[in-house]
Motif scaffolding. Structure first.
Motif, mmCIF file in Angstrom:
data_model
loop_
_atom_site.group_PDB
_atom_site.id
_atom_site.type_symbol
_atom_site.label_atom_id
_atom_site.label_comp_id
_atom_site.label_asym_id
_atom_site.label_seq_id
_atom_site.Cartn_x
_atom_site.Cartn_y
_atom_site.Cartn_z
ATOM 1 N N THR A 1 0.828 -1.204 0.000
ATOM 2 C CA THR A 1 0.000 0.000 0.000
ATOM 3 C C THR A 1 0.861 1.252 0.000
ATOM 4 O O THR A 1 0.543 2.249 -0.669
ATOM 5 N N ARG A 2 1.934 1.214 0.738
ATOM 6 C CA ARG A 2 2.847 2.366 0.790
ATOM 7 C C ARG A 2 3.450 2.659 -0.582
ATOM 8 O O ARG A 2 3.552 3.819 -1.003
ATOM 9 N N GLU A 3 3.828 1.598 -1.321
ATOM 10 C CA GLU A 3 4.367 1.795 -2.667
ATOM 11 C C GLU A 3 3.296 2.355 -3.604
ATOM 12 O O GLU A 3 3.581 3.182 -4.473
ATOM 13 N N LEU A 4 2.076 1.914 -3.415
ATOM 14 C CA LEU A 4 0.951 2.424 -4.203
ATOM 15 C C LEU A 4 0.777 3.928 -3.960
ATOM 16 O O LEU A 4 0.616 4.718 -4.907
ATOM 17 N N ILE A 5 0.809 4.321 -2.692
ATOM 18 C CA ILE A 5 0.672 5.731 -2.331
ATOM 19 C C ILE A 5 1.807 6.553 -2.937
ATOM 20 O O ILE A 5 1.590 7.624 -3.529
ATOM 21 N N LYS A 6 3.020 6.063 -2.804
ATOM 22 C CA LYS A 6 4.192 6.804 -3.297
ATOM 23 C C LYS A 6 4.163 6.964 -4.810
ATOM 24 O O LYS A 6 4.574 8.009 -5.342
ATOM 25 N N LEU A 7 3.671 5.962 -5.507
ATOM 26 C CA LEU A 7 3.663 6.013 -6.975
ATOM 27 C C LEU A 7 2.516 6.862 -7.510
ATOM 28 O O LEU A 7 2.693 7.645 -8.456
ATOM 29 N N ILE A 8 1.332 6.735 -6.927
ATOM 30 C CA ILE A 8 0.129 7.307 -7.541
ATOM 31 C C ILE A 8 -0.237 8.690 -7.002
ATOM 32 O O ILE A 8 -0.660 9.572 -7.758
ATOM 33 N N LYS A 9 -0.090 8.934 -5.715
ATOM 34 C CA LYS A 9 -0.575 10.182 -5.130
ATOM 35 C C LYS A 9 0.077 11.445 -5.715
ATOM 36 O O LYS A 9 -0.610 12.468 -5.858
ATOM 37 N N PRO A 10 1.372 11.440 -6.065
ATOM 38 C CA PRO A 10 1.942 12.669 -6.647
ATOM 39 C C PRO A 10 1.249 13.101 -7.935
ATOM 40 O O PRO A 10 1.087 14.297 -8.184
ATOM 41 N N GLU A 11 0.828 12.142 -8.751
ATOM 42 C CA GLU A 11 0.176 12.464 -10.017
ATOM 43 C C GLU A 11 -1.339 12.574 -9.872
ATOM 44 O O GLU A 11 -1.981 13.381 -10.554
ATOM 45 N N PHE A 12 -1.912 11.771 -8.973
ATOM 46 C CA PHE A 12 -3.371 11.755 -8.777
ATOM 47 C C PHE A 12 -3.680 11.920 -7.285
ATOM 48 O O PHE A 12 -4.059 10.960 -6.610
ATOM 49 N N PRO A 13 -3.532 13.124 -6.747
ATOM 50 C CA PRO A 13 -3.697 13.315 -5.298
ATOM 51 C C PRO A 13 -5.108 13.034 -4.785
ATOM 52 O O PRO A 13 -5.277 12.760 -3.592
ATOM 53 N N GLU A 14 -6.126 13.107 -5.648
ATOM 54 C CA GLU A 14 -7.501 12.864 -5.222
ATOM 55 C C GLU A 14 -7.884 11.386 -5.258
ATOM 56 O O GLU A 14 -8.967 11.009 -4.807
ATOM 57 N N PHE A 15 -7.016 10.546 -5.803
ATOM 58 C CA PHE A 15 -7.277 9.112 -5.879
ATOM 59 C C PHE A 15 -7.285 8.522 -4.472
ATOM 60 O O PHE A 15 -6.377 8.759 -3.683
ATOM 61 N N LYS A 16 -8.325 7.757 -4.152
ATOM 62 C CA LYS A 16 -8.492 7.221 -2.804
ATOM 63 C C LYS A 16 -7.788 5.869 -2.683
ATOM 64 O O LYS A 16 -8.042 4.957 -3.483
ATOM 65 N N ILE A 17 -6.943 5.746 -1.683
ATOM 66 C CA ILE A 17 -6.220 4.498 -1.438
ATOM 67 C C ILE A 17 -6.557 4.019 -0.029
ATOM 68 O O ILE A 17 -6.201 4.660 0.966
#
Length: 297
Positions: free
Chosen positions: A171-187
């Motif tokens: 989950t942490r890798e998912l957050i690190k990869l996706i949140k910078p480009e898609f900050p509104e994406f819910k994880i």
């Protein structure tokens, strides 16, 4: 800190393993009264895998109408038949659900290309928000952060991701990869004890089963984060860590969550779909011990 606790609701059955409508509406009122941020019906704990399509539609209608915008409603629409997944996804959105969540096909392991192709098709056909659902213990493979990012770049209606793994590494890798480009994406994490770690890592909270039993405790965790009350956050973490023992009482855990709810006095029965087991006396004693130790009863 902004975060959410969404309940993947159990499905209440009667003694004939038919939908118990009275118990279902009581359950939804119990969860809403407990302050949860949303209700997911027909998830894994909701035994979606054993419920016929027409019964699923009946459950969707009941839930959406009874909840009536008092909290968010998500619907699990997964099926081994992608056509059924698409049919149910469209139906849920037409009935007024706030989104659908889809675990990828299980039984055979799939490579990344097949997983991407599957979600491409579902996302194109889904008229509402779609949440990806990664549960490697059930599917036999991983919905990787890289595949999730590729899908996000193609489909604006992919709104979130539920990551059901016992630790936070993935989950942490998912957050690190996706949140910078898609900050509104819910994880979201799929295990209750990962809630605080998820939020502190930049995620959005949990879609996790103990909130069926203690929605008021889980919603107070959300409020503690919003108030930056770290003493309360730590105290709730310790209670949740103890309540996680419920998941170890027997396999699969669904009947034991239901029995714990019944022991607490929540107006649902503990019937499950066949062939899920029934809690025996030793297991009931263990559940009572856990609930007393954590001041649930």
């Amino acid at each position: 800190m902004e975060c959410n606790y969404i309940t993947p609701a159990i499905t209440a059955f009667d003694e004939n393993r038919q939908l118990d409508k009275d118990a279902l509406v009581n359950l939804y009122d119990h969860l809403i009264g407990g302050g949860v941020d949303g209700i997911l019906i027909l998830g894994s704990i909701g035994e979606f895998f054993s419920i016929p399509l027409e019964d699923k539609k009946e459950l969707i209608r009941l839930a959406v109408r009874h909840i009536d915008h008092r909290t968010k409603v998500l619907v699990g629409t997964a099926s081994m038949d992608v056509n059924e997944t698409i049919e149910l996804s469209k139906y849920a959105c037409e009935q007024g659900a706030d989104g659908i969540i889809v675990v990828s096909p299980y039984y055979f392991s799939l490579n990344d290309e097949s997983i991407e192709e599957y979600y491409d098709l579902v996302a194109k056909e889904c008229p509402g928000d779609l949440y990806l659902y990664n549960f490697p213990d059930r599917t036999g493979y991983d919905l990787s952060p890289d595949v999730a990012l590729k899908l996000l770049r193609k489909h604006k209606n992919i709104a979130g991701y539920k990551d059901t793994l016992p630790g936070m590494d993935h989950t942490r890798e998912l957050i690190k990869l996706i949140k910078p480009e898609f900050p509104e994406f819910k994880i979201y994490s799929g295990f209750d004890d990962n809630f605080a770690h998820n939020v502190l890592s930049g995620g959005d909270g949990c879609i996790a089963g103990l909130s069926n039993l203690v929605p008021e405790l889980c919603s107070s965790w959300v409020r503690a984060f919003k108030a930056n009350d770290f003493d309360l956050i730590a105290g709730i973490q310790r209670r949740i860590d103890q309540l996680m023992d419920i998941y170890q009482v027997g396999k699969p855990f669904v009947p034991y969550i239901k029995k714990a709810m019944l022991l607490k006095g929540i107006p649902v029965k503990d019937y499950c779909s066949f062939p899920l087991p029934v809690a025996n006396e030793a297991q009931i004693s263990k559940l009572e011990e856990i609930l007393k130790k954590t001041d649930v009863i």
